[in-house]
Design a protein around this motif. Structure first.
Motif, PDB file in Angstrom:
ATOM      1  N   ILE A 221       0.177   6.356 -12.341  1.00 29.07           N
ATOM      2  CA  ILE A 221      -1.028   6.551 -11.533  1.00 29.07           C
ATOM      3  C   ILE A 221      -1.969   5.363 -11.675  1.00 29.07           C
ATOM      4  O   ILE A 221      -2.509   4.848 -10.684  1.00 29.07           O
ATOM      5  N   VAL A 222      -2.181   4.888 -12.898  1.00 29.39           N
ATOM      6  CA  VAL A 222      -3.045   3.719 -13.111  1.00 29.39           C
ATOM      7  C   VAL A 222      -2.459   2.499 -12.418  1.00 29.39           C
ATOM      8  O   VAL A 222      -3.183   1.717 -11.779  1.00 29.39           O
TER       9      VAL A 222
ATOM     10  N   PHE B 223       1.945   6.585  -6.852  1.00 32.45           N
ATOM     11  CA  PHE B 223       0.912   7.565  -7.228  1.00 32.45           C
ATOM     12  C   PHE B 223       1.468   8.979  -7.174  1.00 32.45           C
ATOM     13  O   PHE B 223       1.213   9.800  -8.075  1.00 32.45           O
TER      14      PHE B 223
ATOM     15  N   LEU C 176      -3.077   2.792  -8.625  1.00 34.03           N
ATOM     16  CA  LEU C 176      -4.470   2.492  -8.270  1.00 34.03           C
ATOM     17  C   LEU C 176      -4.759   1.007  -8.383  1.00 34.03           C
ATOM     18  O   LEU C 176      -5.455   0.429  -7.529  1.00 34.03           O
TER      19      LEU C 176
ATOM     20  N   GLN D  26       0.829  -1.212   0.000  1.00 35.85           N
ATOM     21  CA  GLN D  26       0.000   0.000   0.000  1.00 35.85           C
ATOM     22  C   GLN D  26       0.863   1.261   0.000  1.00 35.85           C
ATOM     23  O   GLN D  26       0.575   2.237  -0.700  1.00 35.85           O
TER      24      GLN D  26
ATOM     25  N   ALA E   1      -3.142  -0.754  -5.359  1.00 38.38           N
ATOM     26  CA  ALA E   1      -3.908  -0.517  -4.138  1.00 38.38           C
ATOM     27  C   ALA E   1      -5.189  -1.348  -4.130  1.00 38.38           C
ATOM     28  O   ALA E   1      -5.554  -1.943  -3.100  1.00 38.38           O
ATOM     29  N   TRP E   2      -5.870  -1.410  -5.279  1.00 35.74           N
ATOM     30  CA  TRP E   2      -7.114  -2.204  -5.362  1.00 35.74           C
ATOM     31  C   TRP E   2      -6.818  -3.683  -5.175  1.00 35.74           C
ATOM     32  O   TRP E   2      -7.526  -4.383  -4.437  1.00 35.74           O
TER      33      TRP E   2
END
Length: 257
Positions: A46-47, A11, A50, A4, A53-54
């Motif tokens: 950035i993608v 990010f 994310l 995380q 993290a997901w």
């Protein structure tokens, strides 16, 4: 750092790249033509952050549910939950100092290379492959690198009888000789090298190093050599000089054209 935290740093890196690419800050680091690649890299980071993290959230949730199902009801009521593995691993907080350089990139715009670097690096003037036809206006607006190339390697044949107008930042050597300089680059600021034009004639009485000047003048055959690498430095006889704002792109990309 756990996944995380790694996603958070990724990010921030992507956000910093997008910030630099959309505000013009990137011109302090790389040439203008690299803007699309910089924006694409920021978007990919950035993608990826994310998605990481997901994925980690889904994995932690599935582990937690599996752990709950594996523990009898009576034990779950007697023992409080502390995480999927029953105990918590804490990462050292000092690792978050990795975020500070990213915040510096976003909040602090570094200055472009200037007179300090220029006077400690030899002139990088190169023999041009050819010369474009000059406009018929007088004075003729010229790129500083173009003027220097014509003055040194074409011996001023295309400049004779004309006034020219060039711009650059001011640098002064230890002997007090003033120069007008542009930092030319191939890719990024790390490989930027100065091209220098020495000034003579009606020079302003007060010169501020790193200040930008627009100079009008005429070609002179006078020439000197850079003490750093013995490279040729042409002169320009100044008839008029005035300060101008620092351009949005302070570097010269003539070599890339």
């Amino acid at each position: 750092m756990n996944r995380q935290a790694q996603a958070a740093v990724m990010f921030l890196v992507g956000a910093a790249l997008l910030h630099a690419g959309t505000t013009g800050l990137y011109l302090r680091y790389v040439k203008a033509g690299l803007q699309p690649l910089l924006l694409a890299a920021g978007a990919v980071l950035i993608v990826s952050a994310l998605a990481t993290a997901w994925y980690e959230w889904r994995r932690a949730r599935s582990h937690k549910e599996a752990a709950r199902e594996a523990v009898p009801e009576a034990v779950r009521e007697a023992v409080p939950e502390t995480g999927p593995e029953g105990h918590v691993h804490r990462e050292p907080r000092i690792s978050w100092l990795l975020v500070l350089p990213l915040l510096a990139l976003i909040l602090i715009a570094p200055p472009a290379l200037g007179s300090y670097s220029a006077m400690r690096t030899g002139t990088a003037l190169q023999h041009p492959y050819g010369y474009n036809t000059l406009p018929k206006s007088d004075p003729i607006p010229l790129n500083l690198v173009d003027y220097a190339g014509r003055a040194v390697y074409d011996h001023g044949r295309s400049l004779a009888g004309h006034q020219v107008r060039i711009a650059g930042f001011v640098a002064v050597d230890s002997a007090g000789t003033p120069y007008l300089v542009r930092m030319a680059l191939n890719c990024c600021a790390a490989d930027a090298q100065p091209v220098k034009v020495a000034l003579t004639g009606k020079i302003p009485p007060v010169l501020r190093p790193d200040g930008w000047l627009q100079v009008t003048g005429t070609y002179t055959a006078r020439e000197t050599h850079d003490p750093v690498n013995n490279g040729p430095i042409p002169y320009l006889r100044v008839t008029e000089a005035k300060p101008i704002p620092t351009p949005a792109d302070p570097y010269d990309e003539t070599w890339n054209n």
